[in-house]
Motif scaffolding. Structure first.
Motif, PDB file in Angstrom:
ATOM      1  N   ASP A 395      -6.104   1.108   9.197  1.00 52.45           N
ATOM      2  CA  ASP A 395      -7.446   0.761   8.722  1.00 52.45           C
ATOM      3  C   ASP A 395      -7.918   1.657   7.590  1.00 52.45           C
ATOM      4  OD1 ASP A 395      -7.658   2.899  10.389  1.00 52.45           O
ATOM      5  OD2 ASP A 395      -9.226   2.065  11.659  1.00 52.45           O
ATOM      6  N   ALA A 396      -7.017   2.474   7.069  1.00 52.21           N
ATOM      7  CA  ALA A 396      -7.259   3.168   5.795  1.00 52.21           C
ATOM      8  C   ALA A 396      -5.878   3.523   5.262  1.00 52.21           C
ATOM      9  CB  ALA A 396      -8.087   4.423   5.983  1.00 52.21           C
ATOM     10  N   VAL A 397      -5.607   3.144   4.034  1.00 54.91           N
ATOM     11  CA  VAL A 397      -4.267   3.343   3.479  1.00 54.91           C
ATOM     12  C   VAL A 397      -4.387   4.064   2.147  1.00 54.91           C
ATOM     13  CG1 VAL A 397      -2.113   2.215   2.787  1.00 54.91           C
ATOM     14  CG2 VAL A 397      -3.563   1.146   4.528  1.00 54.91           C
ATOM     15  N   VAL A 398      -3.580   5.100   1.974  1.00 50.94           N
ATOM     16  CA  VAL A 398      -3.530   5.803   0.698  1.00 50.94           C
ATOM     17  C   VAL A 398      -2.088   5.786   0.221  1.00 50.94           C
ATOM     18  CG1 VAL A 398      -3.848   8.027  -0.437  1.00 50.94           C
ATOM     19  CG2 VAL A 398      -5.507   7.259   1.261  1.00 50.94           C
ATOM     20  N   ILE A 399      -1.850   5.141  -0.922  1.00 45.78           N
ATOM     21  CA  ILE A 399      -0.495   5.034  -1.452  1.00 45.78           C
ATOM     22  C   ILE A 399      -0.397   5.946  -2.658  1.00 45.78           C
ATOM     23  CG2 ILE A 399       1.244   3.460  -2.389  1.00 45.78           C
ATOM     24  CD1 ILE A 399      -0.099   1.197  -0.906  1.00 45.78           C
ATOM     25  N   LEU A 400       0.516   6.893  -2.594  1.00 49.40           N
ATOM     26  CA  LEU A 400       0.573   7.934  -3.614  1.00 49.40           C
ATOM     27  C   LEU A 400       1.834   7.827  -4.456  1.00 49.40           C
ATOM     28  CD1 LEU A 400      -0.730  10.737  -1.270  1.00 49.40           C
ATOM     29  CD2 LEU A 400      -1.982   9.683  -3.164  1.00 49.40           C
ATOM     30  N   ALA A 504     -13.659   9.950   2.910  1.00 47.92           N
ATOM     31  CA  ALA A 504     -14.498   9.451   4.012  1.00 47.92           C
ATOM     32  C   ALA A 504     -13.757   8.371   4.789  1.00 47.92           C
ATOM     33  CB  ALA A 504     -15.810   8.907   3.454  1.00 47.92           C
ATOM     34  N   ALA A 505     -13.051   7.504   4.069  1.00 52.32           N
ATOM     35  CA  ALA A 505     -12.318   6.429   4.746  1.00 52.32           C
ATOM     36  C   ALA A 505     -11.238   7.011   5.644  1.00 52.32           C
ATOM     37  CB  ALA A 505     -11.712   5.484   3.708  1.00 52.32           C
ATOM     38  N   LEU A 506     -10.521   8.017   5.132  1.00 53.40           N
ATOM     39  CA  LEU A 506      -9.456   8.620   5.942  1.00 53.40           C
ATOM     40  C   LEU A 506     -10.038   9.283   7.186  1.00 53.40           C
ATOM     41  CD1 LEU A 506      -7.085  10.229   3.291  1.00 53.40           C
ATOM     42  CD2 LEU A 506      -6.570   8.347   4.845  1.00 53.40           C
ATOM     43  N   ARG A 507     -11.180   9.917   6.990  1.00 54.92           N
ATOM     44  CA  ARG A 507     -11.789  10.612   8.112  1.00 54.92           C
ATOM     45  C   ARG A 507     -12.255   9.633   9.186  1.00 54.92           C
ATOM     46  NH1 ARG A 507     -15.904  13.620   5.483  1.00 54.92           N
ATOM     47  NH2 ARG A 507     -14.512  14.962   4.312  1.00 54.92           N
ATOM     48  N   ALA A 508     -12.742   8.479   8.739  1.00 51.65           N
ATOM     49  CA  ALA A 508     -13.312   7.523   9.682  1.00 51.65           C
ATOM     50  C   ALA A 508     -12.246   6.645  10.339  1.00 51.65           C
ATOM     51  CB  ALA A 508     -14.323   6.642   8.954  1.00 51.65           C
ATOM     52  N   ALA A 509     -11.032   6.650   9.778  1.00 55.60           N
ATOM     53  CA  ALA A 509     -10.053   5.658  10.215  1.00 55.60           C
ATOM     54  C   ALA A 509      -9.499   5.961  11.601  1.00 55.60           C
ATOM     55  CB  ALA A 509      -8.906   5.607   9.216  1.00 55.60           C
ATOM     56  N   LYS A 510      -9.251   4.869  12.335  1.00 60.26           N
ATOM     57  CA  LYS A 510      -8.572   5.023  13.616  1.00 60.26           C
ATOM     58  C   LYS A 510      -7.064   5.145  13.389  1.00 60.26           C
ATOM     59  CE  LYS A 510      -9.195   1.990  16.978  1.00 60.26           C
ATOM     60  NZ  LYS A 510      -9.924   0.753  17.241  1.00 60.26           N
ATOM     61  N   ASN A 511      -6.578   4.349  12.448  1.00 60.13           N
ATOM     62  CA  ASN A 511      -5.144   4.358  12.144  1.00 60.13           C
ATOM     63  C   ASN A 511      -4.916   4.635  10.662  1.00 60.13           C
ATOM     64  OD1 ASN A 511      -4.655   3.397  14.828  1.00 60.13           O
ATOM     65  ND2 ASN A 511      -5.149   1.340  14.091  1.00 60.13           N
ATOM     66  N   PRO A 512      -5.116   5.882  10.241  1.00 56.72           N
ATOM     67  CA  PRO A 512      -4.901   6.168   8.822  1.00 56.72           C
ATOM     68  C   PRO A 512      -3.411   6.144   8.479  1.00 56.72           C
ATOM     69  CG  PRO A 512      -5.386   8.197  10.004  1.00 56.72           C
ATOM     70  CD  PRO A 512      -5.507   7.085  11.004  1.00 56.72           C
ATOM     71  N   LEU A 513      -3.115   5.761   7.247  1.00 57.69           N
ATOM     72  CA  LEU A 513      -1.714   5.689   6.809  1.00 57.69           C
ATOM     73  C   LEU A 513      -1.602   6.250   5.397  1.00 57.69           C
ATOM     74  CD1 LEU A 513       1.252   4.576   6.841  1.00 57.69           C
ATOM     75  CD2 LEU A 513       0.307   2.411   6.032  1.00 57.69           C
ATOM     76  N   ILE A 514      -0.651   7.157   5.220  1.00 56.81           N
ATOM     77  CA  ILE A 514      -0.341   7.683   3.888  1.00 56.81           C
ATOM     78  C   ILE A 514       1.045   7.166   3.525  1.00 56.81           C
ATOM     79  CG2 ILE A 514      -0.202   9.763   2.458  1.00 56.81           C
ATOM     80  CD1 ILE A 514      -2.792   9.759   3.985  1.00 56.81           C
ATOM     81  N   VAL A 515       1.200   6.701   2.297  1.00 63.65           N
ATOM     82  CA  VAL A 515       2.503   6.200   1.852  1.00 63.65           C
ATOM     83  C   VAL A 515       2.913   6.972   0.606  1.00 63.65           C
ATOM     84  CG1 VAL A 515       3.789   4.198   1.038  1.00 63.65           C
ATOM     85  CG2 VAL A 515       1.973   3.889   2.719  1.00 63.65           C
ATOM     86  N   CYS A 516       4.148   7.445   0.605  1.00 61.73           N
ATOM     87  CA  CYS A 516       4.664   8.128  -0.574  1.00 61.73           C
ATOM     88  C   CYS A 516       6.166   7.870  -0.603  1.00 61.73           C
ATOM     89  CB  CYS A 516       4.332   9.624  -0.507  1.00 61.73           C
ATOM     90  SG  CYS A 516       4.640  10.528  -2.031  1.00 61.73           S
ATOM     91  N   GLY A 517       6.890   8.557  -1.461  1.00 62.95           N
ATOM     92  CA  GLY A 517       8.322   8.326  -1.510  1.00 62.95           C
ATOM     93  C   GLY A 517       8.936   9.117  -2.634  1.00 62.95           C
ATOM     94  N   CYS A 545      -0.639  11.745  12.254  1.00 62.66           N
ATOM     95  CA  CYS A 545      -0.964  10.842  11.145  1.00 62.66           C
ATOM     96  C   CYS A 545       0.306  10.113  10.727  1.00 62.66           C
ATOM     97  CB  CYS A 545      -1.525  11.633   9.966  1.00 62.66           C
ATOM     98  SG  CYS A 545      -1.863  10.608   8.517  1.00 62.66           S
ATOM     99  N   ALA A 546       0.166   8.824  10.427  1.00 67.35           N
ATOM    100  CA  ALA A 546       1.314   8.032   9.975  1.00 67.35           C
ATOM    101  C   ALA A 546       1.584   8.330   8.510  1.00 67.35           C
ATOM    102  CB  ALA A 546       1.024   6.543  10.159  1.00 67.35           C
ATOM    103  N   LEU A 547       2.822   8.669   8.212  1.00 64.70           N
ATOM    104  CA  LEU A 547       3.229   8.933   6.830  1.00 64.70           C
ATOM    105  C   LEU A 547       4.500   8.149   6.580  1.00 64.70           C
ATOM    106  CD1 LEU A 547       3.127  10.594   4.146  1.00 64.70           C
ATOM    107  CD2 LEU A 547       4.526  12.309   5.312  1.00 64.70           C
ATOM    108  N   TYR A 548       4.432   7.137   5.745  1.00 67.15           N
ATOM    109  CA  TYR A 548       5.663   6.405   5.426  1.00 67.15           C
ATOM    110  C   TYR A 548       6.226   6.958   4.136  1.00 67.15           C
ATOM    111  CZ  TYR A 548       9.232   2.908   5.183  1.00 67.15           C
ATOM    112  OH  TYR A 548      10.465   2.317   5.160  1.00 67.15           O
ATOM    113  N   LEU A 549       7.435   7.484   4.199  1.00 69.24           N
ATOM    114  CA  LEU A 549       8.106   7.960   2.997  1.00 69.24           C
ATOM    115  C   LEU A 549       9.243   7.001   2.679  1.00 69.24           C
ATOM    116  CD1 LEU A 549       8.387  11.830   3.512  1.00 69.24           C
ATOM    117  CD2 LEU A 549       6.627  10.519   2.317  1.00 69.24           C
TER     118      LEU A 549
END
Ligand code: SF4
Ligand code: SF4
Ligand code: FES
Lengths: 945, 169
Positions: A395-400, A504-517, A545-549
């Motif tokens: 419910d919050a995704v950050v793609i880096l 704020a979105a990351l802080r509020a999220a139940k299922n935060p997700l970070i994506v990098c690679g 925290c979920a981190l997809y690499l």
């Protein structure tokens, strides 16, 4: 749980679902068209009608659509009630009034959901005598056929293509009787998941064009479970193969989805589906080759390339064994180069032959450092690589920085579903079931916060709430600032900037997700992403925290486990530079000219003897002294580890043509030849067990003992000699035709099928024929269900796990908190893109990913090759103006081979020049001064690097 | 690569009218249909070029706009005559003889549904219910409703329309 009664029998079902999925989960046959397990219900086709009784006293009941009816405790239904049966048969009869009944010439025939449903409803007599409406078909590109007359207007295609995959160029046109599904005009379907239309459409409107070229019916294909070899995601596939009996070496006919709940579910990307054609490429190696010193007439070899001639396998093994003998007597040094695009077992065999200290990973120092760093990050117990269903729930995704639509496509499709998570939460609040697809999609709700930082426009930008197109260095900075922002207690009330909003979105999220690679080749970016994810984890109630690499290759993670950070192509170059010991380089499925600059590869190979084991006659093979034809992924069994750290086994679907065999088998043959000469295996202990290996599972077990993180390999998949109820598994369906006739042209006697010495499977129809009884059986078929929809028969429940559990085992990583980040040493001390700063009038080269273009093997697939563009250099519009460059111009870069077509984009990162990975050898390193850019006048002949 | 700009452009009048409509909607998303109607008003029909120009202007995929255009019967994706005759073929009109009317039109103008006369004046289209069932069979031409049709009424109508257009030319 709810108890419902269907045709007087009580059943326990999960509540909250609809009656159709409940029936299918119970393995009760009920016809349907518009419902799809991954896309839910819209109630459009009326095919799933059943009778619902109000109470035990109600004898008439009323017709309801099962897919639109939520199951409730105590419900009474009848599927077999005559009214329901007549209604369903009537629906089919109506649909069929316009259907051309062209099954014999239709490529869907034999695996057609419409055929199955027609039979299931017992509509076996055609009464309609009128004219049928007809349509013109479209050219949809080299991947997909279009035959619109077969359409039954279920709308699944557009629901998948638009709603699920975000495509914009496939639509429904017209109305009533004349509805048409296609593009606005002829042309290639642009969405990278278009191939799924062939599986989603219940009829033969969309079929696989690559399969058409050498089509056979589903029942004539042999299959085995495989894993996609075209990126690090590790989607499960069921390749289908058939020998034509006339000596055509191109046996692999197509690839279809193989359900794995945690990875690909029901869908593959187009690289994975159509990339298989590399196995049939004219460049494919089928026999050993050796370089000859005799001049040959008519040779096509040029430059450093060798003139090569076929060699009998026995002779080739003997030549190789001579060199190993010399090494055993310390007269020569053997060095092995391993590969991230082949199995652990192949790499391990090479490592065993040459010794760990002589085993180098076939990637640059820069890439090796990135892989090691990523692997280290994923050891952090606070971070975990999420499964596809978990990504879909984010419910919050950050793609880096990582362009996952092109580097890990199936993951991008999952993120696209996450975009609707806020909407789904709203549906929950309103008590609208999730499977009510149309109602949920109509809900007014905010969108899931998705932030994308990238060096160019990405295919996910349309679902992003914020995007940042900028240079790699700026993405690193942003990531660090975001981490810092998370430590700031509160968000400013008025006018929060992007940074504050994302935090704020990351802080509020139940299922935060970070994506990098590793896509941007930036260690600082990976480290910054890891630190961001750790900070999110600290603040999250679960402390995780979920981190997809995203890793670049199908077995990058596997290669990392068995390689040392300091033994890579750059350190190998240094080593060879500084020594004059006679050296034989054994290159395992590595093309040096893809991994290194041409000049560097030339230099590396200049003074060594080169033995090359590979699939294609690539630039490295062309200058090898000895070449061995290696088995491709679907031609062999082995273990691959995907980006999430899941070890998965792929099985041999068919025996490779000619003298193709697994790389490890060639190496074992060589070792056995040495042992025979020495008078026994025990005489040459240096070679270890290698000469004794006969089954790939022996290598897996050895790997499990040699490397602690690989311990699960010992438990993965059955031993080669395991049996289930005394039986092996059949690769061919029991209707496989031509067994006795296929080779009758050349010999009347029936040949025994080849033996599989790696898995308990037969290359014939003998043995366990049904998926569900054994995970090795992938022939997706159940009585009454010839189409791929049969899969529900093998799942614990619709969209659930496969019976017997999802395949694959996770690596046993030592938990270790990722603390300090010291750049892994790279031998090439020029800055990598994430570190380089563009100064005035210099540019930072940045790698771009393309679904078609960045895959080494898939680029050799016929249909994919036909849509590849020439190498491009992408500029930001302001930079292009300053340099007076226009889209379509050609440029060269001093000191870097090849010419590039200029493209200009306003979403490209300023101060950067984008190069597509995979077209050229690695990026230019460091920064590129503007003065090094030369315009090429249009008619200069240009070789590409 | 950014898409090349469309060859055709919308006129200033078309744009002004579209923007006027846009002001009536909370978002631009539902604007497509009105915009198609406006373009058709100026051009008589919506050609591929006009469709592309409009899609470009509204920043929506051209397939999405065409999906809309082809769904609505009164958005014409082929050239039509100056007078479009919409002949109802729903139940009441069918009972009251719309096929007879259609046959008579064919005899007089030599066109069937979906066709246009050689002089470019008349196009005949079938349409679902026009809401005047008690006066069936009915037909709409331009903004005029023609009720309780028979051969004489049709002949008179054709004559009148033809004269009007010939005198205009
Ligand atoms: S093309 Fe196939 S998926 Fe699409 S509506 Fe027709 S039958 Fe259904
Ligand atoms: S996402 Fe990767 S693994 Fe999955 S099908 Fe595509 S290329 Fe293959
Ligand atoms: S599957 Fe239920 S209405 Fe189509």
């Amino acid at each position: 749980m709810a108890t419902i009664t269907i045709d007087h029998r009580p059943y326990e079902v999960d509540d909250g679902q609809n009656l159709l999925s409940a029936c299918l989960s119970l393995k009760i046959n009920l016809p349907y068209f518009c419902w799809h397990p991954a896309m839910g219900s819209v109630g459009a086709c009326r095919q799933c009608a059943v009778v619902h009784f109000k109470s035990a006293e109600d004898t008439r009941g009323r017709l309801v659509m099962a897919c639109m009816t939520p199951v409730n405790h105590g419900d009474l239904y009848s599927i077999n009630a005559p009214e329901a049966q007549v209604f369903r048969a009537g629906i089919i009869e109506n649909l069929m009034t316009n259907h051309p009944h062209d099954c014999p010439v239709c490529e869907e025939g034999g695996e057609c959901h419409l055929q199955d449903m027609t039979l299931m409803t017992a509509h076996t007599q055609r009464r309609f005598e009128g004219l049928k409406r007809t349509h013109k078909n479209q050219y949809l590109g080299p991947f997909i056929n279009h035959e619109m007359n077969r359409c039954i207007t279920c709308y699944r295609c557009v629901r998948f293509y638009q709603d699920y995959a975000g495509g914009t160029d496939l639509h429904a046109f017209g109305r009533n009787h004349q509805i048409y599904f296609g593009r606005q005009e002829n042309g290639q379907l642009k969405n990278g998941f278009s191939g799924n239309l062939t599986e989603v459409c219940p009829t033969g409107v969309f079929t696989d064009k690559t399969f058409s070229r050498r089509f056979v019916r589903k029942w004539d294909l042999q299959t085995a479970p495989s894993v996609c070899e075209h990126c690090g995601v590790g989607c499960n596939t069921a390749p289908g193969a058939r020998d034509d009996g006339k000596g055509d070496p191109r046996k692999l006919r197509r690839v279809v989805n193989l359900y794995h709940r945690d990875i690909n579910g029901y869908f593959l990307c187009d690289r994975g589906r159509f990339g298989y054609e590399y196995t049939n490429s004219p460049q494919r190696l089928y026999q050993p080759l050796s370089a000859t010193s005799e001049p040959l007439i008519c040779t096509t070899a040029n430059g450093e390339e060798k003139i090569q001639q076929p060699l009998a396998p026995g002779d080739a093994i003997a030549c190789f064994a001579d060199l190993v003998d010399e090494a055993l007597h310390n007269k020569r040094r053997l060095i092995g180069v391993g590969s991230p695009r082949t199995s652990l077992e192949n790499n391990f065999a090479l490592q065993t032959l040459v010794g760990r200290e002589n085993f180098y990973a076939g990637v640059s120092a820069r890439e090796m450092a990135l892989l090691k760093l990523s692997d280290q990050i994923l050891q952090d117990p606070q971070l975990y690589s999420p499964t596809t269903p978990e990504i879909e729930q984010a419910d919050a995704v950050v793609i880096l920085g990582e362009d996952i639509s092109n580097s890990a496509p199936r993951i991008a499709l999952a993120v696209r579903q996450a975009a609707r998570q806020v909407q789904r939460q709203r549906a929950d609040a309103l008590h609208i079931p999730q499977w009510q697809d149309a109602s949920v999609r109509e809900l007014e709700s905010g969108s899931t916060p998705i932030f994308i930082a990238s060096v160019e426009q990405t295919d996910l930008d349309d679902i992003a709430t914020d995007v940042l197109h900028t240079a790699p260095q700026a993405i690193v900075e942003f990531t660090k600032q975001l981490t810092a922002q998370l430590h700031v207690a509160s968000t400013p009330e008025d006018k929060p900037g992007t940074l504050e909003k994302v935090a704020a979105a990351l802080r509020a999220a139940k299922n935060p997700l970070i994506v990098c690679g590793t896509g941007l080749l930036s260690q600082p970016l990976l480290a910054a992403a890891a630190q961001l994810a750790q900070t999110v984890a600290c603040q999250h109630s679960s402390k995780r925290c979920a981190l997809y690499l995203a890793f670049p290759d199908t077995n990058s993670v596997g290669l990392v486990q068995v390689s040392s950070a300091t033994r890579n192509l750059d350190s190998l170059s240094q080593l060879l530079d500084n020594s004059d010991i006679p050296t034989t380089l054994i290159a395992l499925e590595t093309d040096f000219y893809r991994q290194m600059h041409t000049s560097a590869a030339d230099k590396l190979l200049a003074d060594v003897q080169l033995i090359h084991l590979d699939l294609l006659h690539n630039a490295t093979a062309r200058r090898a002294d000895l070449v061995f034809p290696a088995a491709a992924t679907p031609e062999s069994e082995g273990t691959l580890i995907n980006s999430a750290g899941l070890a998965q086994r792929h099985y041999c679907v068919y025996e490779g043509s000619g003298y193709i065999q697994e790389s490890w088998r060639w190496l074992a043959n060589v070792a056995a030849a040495c042992a025979a000469r020495a008078g026994g295996v025990e005489k040459i202990p240096q070679l270890g067990e290698i000469a004794r290996w006969e089954h790939v599972t022996q290598l897996s077990d050895a790997l499990a003992h040699a490397y602690p993180p690989l311990a699960p390999l010992a438990e993965l998949g059955p031993e080669w000699n395991a049996l289930l109820d005394g039986e092996r598994v059949a690769r061919q369906p029991h209707r496989y035709s031509g067994r006795t006739a296929l080779y009758a042209e050349t010999a009347v006697a029936e040949q025994p099928p080849p033996r599989d010495s790696d898995a308990p499977m037969n290359f014939s129809m003998e043995g366990i024929p049904f998926a569900g009884r054994d995970p090795l059986q992938t022939h997706n078929w159940a009585p009454g269900w010839n189409s791929n929809q049969a899969v529900h028969k093998f799942l614990t429940q619709v969209t659930g796990e496969i019976q017997g559990g999802s395949s694959g085992l996770y690596l046993q990583r030592e938990p270790e908190t990722f603390e300090t980040f010291e750049t892994f040493e790279t031998f090439d001390h020029t800055a990598s893109p994430g570190e380089a700063q563009a100064e005035s009038d210099t540019f930072v080269p940045v790698p771009l990913q393309r679904l078609f273009g960045s895959g080494e093997l898939s680029n050799a697939a016929e249909a994919i090759a036909s849509v590849l563009r020439e190498p491009v250099a992408q500029f930001h519009i302001d930079d292009a103006q300053r340099l007076q460059l226009n889209s379509g111009d050609y440029v060269r870069f001093r000191g870097f081979a090849g010419k590039f077509q200029v493209t200009v984009g306003d979403a490209a990162a300023p101060g950067c020049i984008g190069f597509i990975t995979g077209y050229t050898s690695p990026l230019p390193t460091g920064t590129l001064p503007a003065g090094d850019i030369e315009r090429v006048t249009s008619n200069t002949p240009g070789g590409s690097g | 690569m950014p898409e090349p700009p469309p060859i055709q452009q919308l006129s200033a009048d078309e744009i002004a009218e579209i923007e006027h409509e846009a002001a009536a909607y909370p978002t631009r998303q539902p604007l497509g249909l009105e915009a198609l109607r406006i373009v058709q008003q100026y051009r008589g029909w919506v050609s591929d070029g006009a469709l592309q120009a409009l899609a470009h202007y509204l920043k929506v995929p051209v397939a999405e706009l065409d999906s809309l255009a082809t769904y609505y019967q009164l958005i014409f994706r082929q050239p039509v005559g100056r007078e479009v005759m919409l002949l109802c073929n729903s139940a009441s009109c069918w009972v009251m003889g719309c096929s007879r009317v259609q046959k008579h039109i064919r005899q007089q103008l030599n066109i069937g549904p979906g066709e246009t006369t050689a002089d470019g004046i008349f196009t005949l289209l079938e349409t679902p219910c026009l809401g005047d069932c008690d006066k069936a069979p009915v037909m709409m031409v331009g903004t005029e409703m023609h009720r309780q049709l028979d051969s004489e009424k049709i002949d008179a109508l054709i004559r009148a329309l033809r004269e009007r257009h010939h005198s205009e030319d």
